[in-house]
Design an enzyme around this catalytic site. Structure first.
Site, PDB file in Angstrom:
ATOM      1  N   CYS A 275     -52.101  18.993  37.066  1.00 21.97           N
ATOM      2  CA  CYS A 275     -52.390  19.976  36.178  1.00 21.97           C
ATOM      3  C   CYS A 275     -51.925  19.805  34.714  1.00 21.97           C
ATOM      4  CB  CYS A 275     -51.500  21.205  36.667  1.00 21.97           C
ATOM      5  SG  CYS A 275     -49.768  20.797  37.033  1.00 21.97           S
TER       6      CYS A 275
ATOM      7  N   CYS B 110     -55.155  25.258  32.889  1.00 26.80           N
ATOM      8  CA  CYS B 110     -53.862  24.510  33.119  1.00 26.80           C
ATOM      9  C   CYS B 110     -53.027  24.582  32.013  1.00 26.80           C
ATOM     10  CB  CYS B 110     -54.039  23.422  33.964  1.00 26.80           C
ATOM     11  SG  CYS B 110     -54.341  23.349  35.643  1.00 26.80           S
TER      12      CYS B 110
END
Ligand code: SF4
Length: 242
Positions: A238, A130
């Site tokens: 994320c 991420c």
């Protein structure tokens, strides 16, 4: 510093202290304001140095913002792992709305990442994946702007209950605007119906929250809408909004 003292649409870039004071005063002034008023203030204050980000789960925020500021820059992080339906929604949004879509790419393609860091990094180290495919590219893309608009809401997850409509983003040293902070899912659904908003078709297939394909599963009716994201890993964000 008040919400009207600082004309930030002119160069050079205001100081970090000025921007931070502006975020705090505007945050108080607009604490309970409707989303449209918050976006109007942002558009008048920041001009072309304002953008919004969209995951293309739907175009609610795009619709709302582009009515206030036609042509607004919309940053879409193209991670390389999106569902075809998400890429289709991005294409449709660019046709339907008066916006400028800016595709934001990671520094490495998926193939280059797999070559350098091995396959399926999302399964071995999703935080790093991420960071490389979302956080770093967005940070880079936000550099020219003074403020960014996000569609996050307080009711989405426990990590978002504290967000305010206008707040200081210390990591990026800019102002973050969350005009939907107070909205509920019912508010969003009502707006979507009233304005005939484009919806990512995956919503109709059991995906109430949509991210990258390898990290998103459908959920059963009644389950936490975000429980299909990074399911079974303990990861819930994320990193874009932390
Ligand atoms: S959501 Fe999954 S595939 Fe997408 S960047 Fe994060 S770890 Fe990688």
């Amino acid at each position: 510093m008040t919400v009207t003292d600082l004309d930030v649409t002119v160069r050079p870039r205001p100081t970090t202290l000025d921007l931070r004071e502006l975020a705090e005063s505007a945050g108080r002034f607009l604490r309970d304001a409707p989303a449209q008023q918050i976006v109007s203030w942002a558009a008048a204050t920041f001009g072309d140095r304002l953008c919004l980000t969209s995951s293309m789960s739907d175009t609610l925020l795009i619709d709302l913002a582009s009515r206030v500021k036609p042509g607004i820059d919309v940053l879409f992080i193209d991670t390389g792992y999106h569902f075809p339906e998400t890429l289709g929604t991005r294409q449709a949004a660019a046709h339907v709305h008066d916006i400028t879509v800016i595709d934001v790419h990671p520094s490495r393609t998926v193939a280059e990442q797999e070559r350098d860091l091995g396959p399926r990094l999302f399964g071995r180290n999703p935080d790093l994946c991420c960071h490389l495919r979302k956080v770093e590219p967005l940070n880079r893309a936000l550099t020219p702007y003074l403020a960014w608009i996000s569609g996050i809401r307080r009711d989405e997850t426990g990590t978002r209950t504290h967000i305010r409509p206008v707040e200081w983003d210390p990591r990026r040293r800019m102002i973050k605007i969350n005009p939907l902070a107070h909205w509920t899912q019912a508010d969003a659904d009502a707006y979507a119906v009233e304005h005939n908003i484009l919806i990512n078709p995956l919503h109709h297939e059991g995906y109430p929250s949509i991210g990258c394909a390898p990290c998103t599963r459908p959920v059963d009716p009644g389950d936490d809408p975000r429980s299909g994201r990074w399911a079974g890993t303990g990861k819930t964000e994320c990193g874009l909004h932390l």
